[in-house]
Design a protein around this motif. Structure first.
Motif, short mmCIF file in Angstrom:
data_model
loop_
_atom_site.label_atom_id
_atom_site.label_comp_id
_atom_site.label_asym_id
_atom_site.label_seq_id
_atom_site.Cartn_x
_atom_site.Cartn_y
_atom_site.Cartn_z
N MET A 1 51.72 -7.76 101.79
CA MET A 1 52.94 -8.19 100.92
C MET A 1 54.07 -7.35 101.59
O MET A 1 54.06 -6.26 101.99
CB MET A 1 53.11 -8.00 99.45
N THR A 2 55.05 -8.37 102.38
CA THR A 2 56.21 -7.74 103.07
C THR A 2 57.59 -8.11 102.36
O THR A 2 57.59 -8.98 101.84
CB THR A 2 56.27 -7.76 104.61
N LYS A 3 58.67 -7.21 102.64
CA LYS A 3 59.77 -7.62 102.33
C LYS A 3 60.46 -8.92 102.64
O LYS A 3 60.93 -9.84 102.14
CB LYS A 3 60.95 -6.65 102.69
N ASP A 4 59.96 -9.23 103.93
CA ASP A 4 60.15 -10.62 104.67
C ASP A 4 59.55 -12.00 103.98
O ASP A 4 60.27 -12.76 103.73
CB ASP A 4 59.85 -10.75 106.22
N ALA A 5 58.39 -11.54 103.46
CA ALA A 5 57.53 -12.47 102.91
C ALA A 5 58.22 -12.98 101.56
O ALA A 5 58.26 -13.90 101.01
CB ALA A 5 56.01 -11.97 102.69
N ILE A 6 58.56 -11.85 100.80
CA ILE A 6 59.26 -12.07 99.54
C ILE A 6 60.73 -12.75 99.70
O ILE A 6 60.95 -13.51 98.92
CB ILE A 6 59.26 -10.77 98.88
N LEU A 7 61.36 -12.28 100.60
CA LEU A 7 62.71 -13.00 100.85
C LEU A 7 62.43 -14.60 101.28
O LEU A 7 63.13 -15.21 100.82
CB LEU A 7 63.44 -12.33 101.91
N LEU A 9 59.82 -16.35 100.11
CA LEU A 9 59.53 -16.88 98.85
C LEU A 9 60.71 -17.03 97.88
O LEU A 9 60.76 -18.23 97.12
CB LEU A 9 58.32 -16.15 98.09
N GLU A 10 61.61 -16.18 97.96
CA GLU A 10 62.74 -16.15 96.94
C GLU A 10 63.59 -17.44 97.69
O GLU A 10 64.01 -18.28 96.87
CB GLU A 10 63.64 -14.80 97.35
N ASN A 11 63.73 -17.75 99.07
CA ASN A 11 64.74 -18.98 99.43
C ASN A 11 63.85 -20.11 99.20
O ASN A 11 64.45 -21.21 98.91
CB ASN A 11 64.53 -18.59 100.87
N ARG A 12 62.44 -20.11 99.18
CA ARG A 12 61.95 -21.05 98.64
C ARG A 12 62.07 -21.55 97.02
O ARG A 12 62.11 -22.67 96.78
CB ARG A 12 60.23 -21.16 98.65
N ARG A 98 72.77 -11.81 87.01
CA ARG A 98 71.86 -10.67 87.53
C ARG A 98 70.44 -11.00 87.35
O ARG A 98 70.42 -11.15 85.89
CB ARG A 98 72.52 -9.16 87.01
N TYR A 99 69.66 -10.89 87.86
CA TYR A 99 68.33 -11.26 87.62
C TYR A 99 67.30 -10.03 88.22
O TYR A 99 67.98 -9.40 89.27
CB TYR A 99 67.81 -12.28 88.49
N ILE A 100 66.43 -9.79 87.56
CA ILE A 100 65.46 -9.06 87.91
C ILE A 100 64.07 -10.09 87.99
O ILE A 100 63.81 -10.77 87.05
CB ILE A 100 65.03 -7.87 87.12
N ARG A 101 63.20 -9.80 89.18
CA ARG A 101 62.39 -10.88 89.22
C ARG A 101 61.04 -9.96 89.74
O ARG A 101 61.31 -8.98 90.71
CB ARG A 101 62.51 -12.15 90.18
N PHE A 102 59.82 -10.20 89.26
CA PHE A 102 58.59 -9.45 89.54
C PHE A 102 57.60 -10.54 90.53
O PHE A 102 57.34 -11.54 89.73
CB PHE A 102 57.86 -8.93 88.35
N TRP A 103 57.19 -10.31 91.51
CA TRP A 103 56.64 -11.05 92.28
C TRP A 103 54.98 -10.14 92.38
O TRP A 103 55.00 -9.16 92.88
CB TRP A 103 56.92 -11.20 93.80
N LYS A 104 53.90 -10.92 92.18
CA LYS A 104 52.53 -10.07 92.32
C LYS A 104 51.57 -10.79 93.06
O LYS A 104 51.70 -12.03 93.17
CB LYS A 104 51.98 -10.05 91.07
#
Length: 122
Positions: A1-7, A9-12, A98-104
């Motif tokens: 899991m990387t920051k780029d992967a999360i970003l 997924l966020e865009n998706r 304002r959101y907080i989101r948790f990706w696992k």
């Protein structure tokens, strides 16, 4: 899991929200998702998908600004603001949240397991 992967997924996720893409949303949301909506209601995956399936929520504009993104073992925590325009239950709206989101990272891939959103002044 990387920051780029999360970003990525966020865009998706943003695209899926704007397009009411039920298949993409189904893939991104964990089966046991719990999310606190700006109204204070606790939302499950099925409730969220139903909102899009029934056309209750239509987003026409969505502009996110990432504030923080931290990877903690197999979980990512992201905070962001989003300016949105759209229609909810037939009523137009324009607001900033304002959101907080948790990706696992799970056996099915990286999924959203929880989060919360609150409206903030524009």
């Amino acid at each position: 899991m990387t920051k780029d992967a999360i970003l990525e997924l966020e865009n998706r996720l943003y695209s899926a929200i704007k397009e009411s893409d039920l298949q993409a949303l189904d893939e991104l949301l964990h089966e046991d998702l719990l999310f606190i909506a700006p109204s204070g209601e606790v939302i499950t995956k099925e409730i969220d998908l139903k909102t899009y399936r029934e056309g209750q929520l239509k987003i026409t504009e969505l502009e996110p600004q990432i504030e923080n993104l931290h990877i903690i073992d197999d979980t990512a925590v992201i905070t962001l603001t989003i300016e949105m325009k759209g229609n909810y239950n037939g009523q137009p709206f324009e607001a900033k949240y304002r959101y907080i989101r948790f990706w696992k990272h799970t056996s099915q891939g990286i999924r959203i397991i929880g989060g919360s959103g609150t409206q903030i002044p524009i």
